[in-house]
Write a protein that holds these residues in place. Structure first.
Motif, PDB file in Angstrom:
ATOM      1  N   ALA A  48      38.501  -0.368   9.646  1.00 21.86           N
ATOM      2  CA  ALA A  48      36.826  -0.563   9.991  1.00 21.86           C
ATOM      3  C   ALA A  48      36.721   0.855  10.928  1.00 21.86           C
ATOM      4  CB  ALA A  48      36.781  -1.831  10.848  1.00 21.86           C
ATOM      5  N   MET A  49      37.733   1.114  11.594  1.00 24.33           N
ATOM      6  CA  MET A  49      37.484   2.354  12.478  1.00 24.33           C
ATOM      7  C   MET A  49      37.347   3.691  11.658  1.00 24.33           C
ATOM      8  SD  MET A  49      39.788   2.016  15.637  1.00 24.33           S
ATOM      9  CE  MET A  49      41.450   1.326  15.073  1.00 24.33           C
ATOM     10  N   LEU A  50      37.947   3.482  10.371  1.00 20.52           N
ATOM     11  CA  LEU A  50      37.986   4.624   9.643  1.00 20.52           C
ATOM     12  C   LEU A  50      36.572   4.926   8.954  1.00 20.52           C
ATOM     13  CD1 LEU A  50      41.409   4.781   8.233  1.00 20.52           C
ATOM     14  CD2 LEU A  50      40.705   6.563   9.417  1.00 20.52           C
ATOM     15  N   ILE A  51      35.846   3.875   8.553  1.00 20.14           N
ATOM     16  CA  ILE A  51      34.728   3.931   7.981  1.00 20.14           C
ATOM     17  C   ILE A  51      33.379   3.852   8.854  1.00 20.14           C
ATOM     18  CG2 ILE A  51      35.670   2.600   5.852  1.00 20.14           C
ATOM     19  CD1 ILE A  51      34.266   0.064   6.562  1.00 20.14           C
ATOM     20  N   SER A  52      33.928   3.813  10.040  1.00 24.30           N
ATOM     21  CA  SER A  52      32.687   3.611  11.107  1.00 24.30           C
ATOM     22  C   SER A  52      32.115   4.916  11.156  1.00 24.30           C
ATOM     23  CB  SER A  52      33.121   2.852  12.524  1.00 24.30           C
ATOM     24  OG  SER A  52      32.221   3.246  13.312  1.00 24.30           O
ATOM     25  N   PRO A  53      30.657   5.085  11.085  1.00 22.32           N
ATOM     26  CA  PRO A  53      30.017   6.394  11.662  1.00 22.32           C
ATOM     27  C   PRO A  53      29.462   6.247  12.897  1.00 22.32           C
ATOM     28  CG  PRO A  53      28.540   4.661  10.481  1.00 22.32           C
ATOM     29  CD  PRO A  53      29.821   4.027  10.632  1.00 22.32           C
ATOM     30  N   LEU A  54      30.123   5.783  13.814  1.00 23.78           N
ATOM     31  CA  LEU A  54      29.678   5.478  15.367  1.00 23.78           C
ATOM     32  C   LEU A  54      30.191   7.243  16.071  1.00 23.78           C
ATOM     33  CD1 LEU A  54      30.689   2.319  16.731  1.00 23.78           C
ATOM     34  CD2 LEU A  54      28.560   3.332  17.122  1.00 23.78           C
ATOM     35  N   MET A  55      30.962   7.872  15.746  1.00 20.54           N
ATOM     36  CA  MET A  55      31.406   8.869  16.473  1.00 20.54           C
ATOM     37  C   MET A  55      30.100   9.967  16.205  1.00 20.54           C
ATOM     38  SD  MET A  55      34.601   9.294  17.513  1.00 20.54           S
ATOM     39  CE  MET A  55      34.887  11.328  17.398  1.00 20.54           C
ATOM     40  N   GLY A  56      29.328   9.690  15.343  1.00 27.15           N
ATOM     41  CA  GLY A  56      28.472  10.861  15.027  1.00 27.15           C
ATOM     42  C   GLY A  56      27.370  11.050  16.120  1.00 27.15           C
ATOM     43  N   PRO A  57      26.571  10.129  16.576  1.00 23.15           N
ATOM     44  CA  PRO A  57      25.701  10.259  17.784  1.00 23.15           C
ATOM     45  C   PRO A  57      26.380  10.560  19.218  1.00 23.15           C
ATOM     46  CG  PRO A  57      25.696   7.942  17.284  1.00 23.15           C
ATOM     47  CD  PRO A  57      26.587   8.631  16.323  1.00 23.15           C
ATOM     48  N   ILE A  58      27.635  10.031  19.322  1.00 26.13           N
ATOM     49  CA  ILE A  58      28.328  10.704  20.595  1.00 26.13           C
ATOM     50  C   ILE A  58      28.803  11.988  20.438  1.00 26.13           C
ATOM     51  CG2 ILE A  58      30.549  10.026  21.761  1.00 26.13           C
ATOM     52  CD1 ILE A  58      30.486   7.236  20.366  1.00 26.13           C
TER      53      ILE A  58
END
Length: 446
Positions: free
Chosen positions: A64-74
């Protein structure tokens, strides 16, 4: 000396292999938005991470962490601070807020409808962050920022997504909301905030170090305001984490002292401990022990409580559970249950062995005997077959398949049948000739 220094600088030079700055900024901006596919990917990643936390599967959580796009806005927020692009910062923070709310909503719904409500270790580990989580987020963020600015992105990006672990705390916060557990919610959101802020700060530092062109020149006063805001934010996040790290250290130290006390006072003296439970977050702390056979008087228990201080175990009350009948009964029941399971397995194995033995014939030995009486027979195969299965007239009959140089006469078949009935001690035998499969049934009334 100067040559050595030049070589050393060349080794640590971050400008080597650096991607064009404008291209990097374009890539960062393109990954900020949470609309369309990014939002769907985030929602699915949240569900996957929630399932992983729910069933305590580390592999699923990593996926799940690998496919998550959460890093983008951070990362976008870190870049925008570094180049003083406050419009980009505003956009990054808005998208991060959207992503956070979506993550909380999806994970809360999942845990609300999930039949499994028990807090697994993977969930519990995300509720009490400490200084080590800050170090992981900070140095993981540096790796991520450096990797983004390279021509060859390489393997660090997936590693950063795993190390900084943005998804699990967000899902854990949803778990807290679903169960109405505010301690879980705030603890997990604190960890999530730590990860977001320190990834952003480490990205800001790398952007400054690589001297990215600023979008808007700020006077010294405004630059100082930005730095002060970052300092205040870091302080607000670091101080509680230091306290939690100190608490963790104290608890580990306390548990170690308890283990030393138990080993010295009981285990080394041959006293079997049946039950142990410590309560660290109460005052006074409590140590509950139950023993297999040993009984202690009130005077002996008081003496043991005094000995706790010798092991640097302070503010702790030792409680000895004298009635361990129920505990022993549970253990004995478990042992008997395991024995019963083993016995059932043994019986099954014996029955299978018996069945194999009953259905096995020594074809080689029987063939050597048959060849004396019937030289024309070259080979045989004998095995039991069940007829009329699942009826009242079920029967097991040996079936003989033989190969012969030439077809044997009916009288020879009859003799062969009678001989096999006597040899195998069976009342009924069926004989087939292979490959013609000519059938003859021999039945002898006894």
């Amino acid at each position: 000396m100067q040559a050595t220094l030049i070589k050393l600088i060349a080794y640590i030079n971050l400008h080597k292999g650096e991607e064009d700055k404008n291209k990097v900024l374009d890539d960062v901006k393109s990954n900020i938005s949470f609309r369309g596919s990014n939002l769907w990917i985030l929602a699915c990643a949240i569900v996957v991470a929630s399932i992983g936390l729910n069933v305590n599967s580390t592999a699923v959580i990593i996926g799940a962490m690998l496919i998550s796009p959460l890093m983008g806005p951070i990362v976008g927020a870190g870049f925008s601070l570094g180049i003083y692009d406050f419009n980009l910062l505003n956009k990054s923070l808005k998208n991060l807020l959207v992503a956070t709310l979506v993550g909380l909503f999806v994970s809360t719904i999942y845990f609300y409808v999930s039949p499994f409500k028990e807090a697994q270790p993977e969930l519990l580990s995300r509720t009490a962050p400490n200084i080590y989580d800050i170090l992981i987020a900070f140095f993981g963020g540096i790796v991520g920022a450096v990797a983004i600015t390279r021509v060859e992105k390489g393997n660090p990006i997936p590693g950063v997504a795993i190390a900084t672990a943005l998804m699990p705390p967000l899902c854990t916060a949803g778990y807290g909301l679903a169960l109405g557990n505010l301690k879980f919610f705030f603890g997990a959101m604190y960890l999530y905030s730590i990860n977001c802020v320190f990834i952003c700060i480490s990205t800001f530092l790398i952007v400054k170090f690589l001297k990215y062109p600023v979008k808007k020149q700020l006077d010294e006063k405004h630059q100082k305001q930005v730095k002060n805001s970052i300092t205040i934010l870091i302080t607000l996040l670091v101080l509680p984490s230091i306290y939690f790290a100190y608490q963790l250290f104290q608890e580990k130290k306390y548990q170690h002292q308890i283990d030393v006390f138990m080993e010295t006072e009981f285990t080394n003296k041959g006293i079997a401990i049946l039950y142990k439970k410590t309560k660290f977050n109460v005052s006074p702390k409590k140590l509950e022990l139950g023993f297999l056979t040993k009984r202690y008087s009130e005077k002996e228990i008081k003496a043991l409580n005094e000995k706790l201080k010798l092991y640097d175990i302070n503010n702790t009350k030792l409680i000895v559970i004298q009635d361990t009948t129920d505990l022993k009964s549970d253990i004995l029941n478990e042992i008997n249950f395991n024995k019963s399971v083993l016995s059932q397995k043994d019986v099954t194995i014996l029955n299978l062995k018996k069945e194999i033995t009953n259905n096995r014939y020594d074809n080689k030995a029987i063939l050597s005997e048959i060849k004396i009486l019937f030289p024309e027979i070259e080979n045989i195969s004998i095995s039991n077959h069940t007829f009329n299965e699942n009826t009242d007239s079920t029967k097991i009959v040996p079936v003989v398949i033989y190969n012969s140089k030439k077809e044997i006469s009916d009288s020879s078949k009859a003799k062969l049948t009678l001989w096999l009935e006597q040899r195998l001690t069976k009342k009924e035998i069926e004989i087939y000739n292979n490959p013609t499969k000519e059938k003859t049934t021999g039945k002898t009334k006894k």
